[in-house]
Scaffold this active site. Sequence first.
Site, PDB file in Angstrom:
ATOM      1  N   THR A 119       1.637  -4.243   4.259  1.00  0.00           N
ATOM      2  CA  THR A 119       1.542  -4.471   5.704  1.00  0.00           C
ATOM      3  C   THR A 119       0.961  -5.844   6.053  1.00  0.00           C
ATOM      4  O   THR A 119       1.138  -6.319   7.170  1.00  0.00           O
ATOM      5  CB  THR A 119       0.685  -3.378   6.376  1.00  0.00           C
ATOM      6  OG1 THR A 119      -0.626  -3.416   5.809  1.00  0.00           O
ATOM      7  CG2 THR A 119       1.303  -2.010   6.206  1.00  0.00           C
ATOM      8  N   ASP A 120       0.266  -6.481   5.087  1.00  0.00           N
ATOM      9  CA  ASP A 120      -0.449  -7.715   5.430  1.00  0.00           C
ATOM     10  C   ASP A 120       0.467  -8.848   5.889  1.00  0.00           C
ATOM     11  O   ASP A 120       0.113  -9.604   6.801  1.00  0.00           O
ATOM     12  CB  ASP A 120      -1.301  -8.191   4.236  1.00  0.00           C
ATOM     13  CG  ASP A 120      -2.504  -7.281   4.007  1.00  0.00           C
ATOM     14  OD1 ASP A 120      -2.814  -6.462   4.897  1.00  0.00           O
ATOM     15  OD2 ASP A 120      -3.125  -7.384   2.942  1.00  0.00           O
ATOM     16  N   LYS A 158       0.300  -7.173  12.997  1.00  0.00           N
ATOM     17  CA  LYS A 158      -0.726  -6.251  12.493  1.00  0.00           C
ATOM     18  C   LYS A 158      -2.008  -6.528  13.262  1.00  0.00           C
ATOM     19  O   LYS A 158      -2.438  -7.676  13.350  1.00  0.00           O
ATOM     20  CB  LYS A 158      -0.915  -6.475  10.987  1.00  0.00           C
ATOM     21  CG  LYS A 158      -1.893  -5.502  10.351  1.00  0.00           C
ATOM     22  CD  LYS A 158      -1.933  -5.647   8.824  1.00  0.00           C
ATOM     23  CE  LYS A 158      -2.903  -4.624   8.243  1.00  0.00           C
ATOM     24  NZ  LYS A 158      -2.929  -4.636   6.779  1.00  0.00           N
ATOM     25  N   THR A 210       0.823  -1.217   0.000  1.00  0.00           N
ATOM     26  CA  THR A 210       0.000   0.000   0.000  1.00  0.00           C
ATOM     27  C   THR A 210       0.850   1.257   0.000  1.00  0.00           C
ATOM     28  O   THR A 210       0.432   2.294  -0.524  1.00  0.00           O
ATOM     29  CB  THR A 210      -0.928  -0.031   1.236  1.00  0.00           C
ATOM     30  OG1 THR A 210      -1.848  -1.087   1.057  1.00  0.00           O
ATOM     31  CG2 THR A 210      -1.696   1.261   1.410  1.00  0.00           C
ATOM     32  N   GLU A 220      -1.575 -28.608  27.367  1.00  0.00           N
ATOM     33  CA  GLU A 220      -2.828 -29.168  26.830  1.00  0.00           C
ATOM     34  C   GLU A 220      -2.612 -30.477  26.068  1.00  0.00           C
ATOM     35  O   GLU A 220      -3.572 -31.134  25.667  1.00  0.00           O
ATOM     36  CB  GLU A 220      -3.515 -28.147  25.918  1.00  0.00           C
ATOM     37  CG  GLU A 220      -4.212 -27.029  26.671  1.00  0.00           C
ATOM     38  CD  GLU A 220      -5.384 -27.525  27.523  1.00  0.00           C
ATOM     39  OE1 GLU A 220      -6.018 -28.516  27.147  1.00  0.00           O
ATOM     40  OE2 GLU A 220      -5.637 -26.916  28.573  1.00  0.00           O
ATOM     41  N   TYR A 259      -8.315   0.324  -2.967  1.00  0.00           N
ATOM     42  CA  TYR A 259      -7.322   0.919  -3.874  1.00  0.00           C
ATOM     43  C   TYR A 259      -6.474  -0.202  -4.474  1.00  0.00           C
ATOM     44  O   TYR A 259      -6.646  -1.379  -4.153  1.00  0.00           O
ATOM     45  CB  TYR A 259      -6.454   1.905  -3.075  1.00  0.00           C
ATOM     46  CG  TYR A 259      -5.857   1.249  -1.861  1.00  0.00           C
ATOM     47  CD1 TYR A 259      -4.681   0.524  -1.941  1.00  0.00           C
ATOM     48  CD2 TYR A 259      -6.520   1.293  -0.621  1.00  0.00           C
ATOM     49  CE1 TYR A 259      -4.164  -0.124  -0.834  1.00  0.00           C
ATOM     50  CE2 TYR A 259      -5.995   0.652   0.490  1.00  0.00           C
ATOM     51  CZ  TYR A 259      -4.826  -0.048   0.369  1.00  0.00           C
ATOM     52  OH  TYR A 259      -4.315  -0.708   1.455  1.00  0.00           O
TER      53      TYR A 259
HETATM   54  C1  SIN Z   1      -1.029  -2.969   2.835  1.00  0.00           C
HETATM   55  O1  SIN Z   1       0.089  -2.791   2.387  1.00  0.00           O
HETATM   56  O2  SIN Z   1      -1.428  -2.279   3.811  1.00  0.00           O
HETATM   57  C2  SIN Z   1      -2.011  -3.974   2.304  1.00  0.00           C
HETATM   58  C3  SIN Z   1      -1.617  -4.616   1.040  1.00  0.00           C
HETATM   59  C4  SIN Z   1      -0.357  -5.408   1.141  1.00  0.00           C
HETATM   60  O3  SIN Z   1      -0.069  -5.993   2.177  1.00  0.00           O
HETATM   61  O4  SIN Z   1       0.367  -5.451   0.136  1.00  0.00           O
END
Ligand code: SIN
Length: 346
Positions: free
Chosen positions: A109-110, A182, A29, A303, A43
């Site tokens: 970020t994923d 995240k 992103t 467990e 997007y």
């Molecule tokens: C992001 O970057 O926030 C989402 C998309 C990705 O991980 O490439």
Amino acid sequence: MAMVALLFVITGVHAQTKPNVMILATGGTIAGTGATSTTTVGYTAATVGVQQLIAAVPELAKVANVKGEQVFQIASESMTNEHWLTLGKRVNALLAQSDVDGIVITHGTDTMEETAYFLDLVVKSRKPVVLVGAMRPSTALSADGPLNLYNAVIVAGSREAVGKGVLVALNDQIHSARDVTKTNTSTPDSFKTPELGLLGYLQGGKAFFYRASTRKHTFESEFDISNIATLPQVDIVYGYANMNPVALDAFIAAGAKGIIHAGVGDGSLAARVKPALIAARKKGTLIVRASRVGQGILARNGEANDDELDFVAADTLSPQKARILLMLALTKTSNTADIQRMFYTY
Ligand code: SIN
């Protein structure tokens, strides 16, 4: 030039040299574009190139000598083991150069926390490596990418970050690769290190550190990818009420060398699934018990009787990070006790 050098000798004043920071761009992103300035969801990720990202933040030139390289241009949900091997080898090659002081990796970020942990285990250097991304695309009002990138370059060029392992810096905060995650689908404060705590902050163009991870990483790691072309297949089965063994059986049939069981609670094994896990282990597949809860220590022999079942406990690693450590562990050994030691070391 000689006159300037002579002046420095006479006055004792030395020019403040800027660090050389390489920016490796992989997409996400931070390199995304939306239809309008208010588009913050829906997007397209990974469209803006690294030179454009650098050009959008002229302030970078004041804090570092920055160069950019486009390694991939993908959304991070499509990151693969092969991408990681390519990236890890490139990072190691660059850090071996005397003219590179630190590396920033722009990333979606994923799966950023996964790439960060992989690099934390395979980078052979004390020099800073900092992953950065954005929760809003570059075209959005209040896009977080430019300031995040500026801050990441400051961390990568800072003496304080040397020897701290791979770092994740977003939203004015610095986290360790091992423990960060995240936590929110869309807000800019998504990255957190729950309970164990972040390592530091960025403020006024400076990195401030308050703690460090106690686990081994980077220059202390026993893992070496320099001669590795593929990683062993390790998959994750997710625990839930009414869980059945279908996914587990399919992964085993597809050749999984290891399974991460992301169990409920403290990694409990459902009655319908436990026999399939035991059978898989007897046939040679490594089984790691992790938890879907997100916090706390997965208790060995809690467990489930791991000693008796010959299973490994994931300690505090999330299932997605346990998968990475197990893949790397399997490049060295298939001995359960040795792999358990690695889970308590990294
Ligand atoms: C992001 O970057 O926030 C989402 C998309 C990705 O991980 O490439």
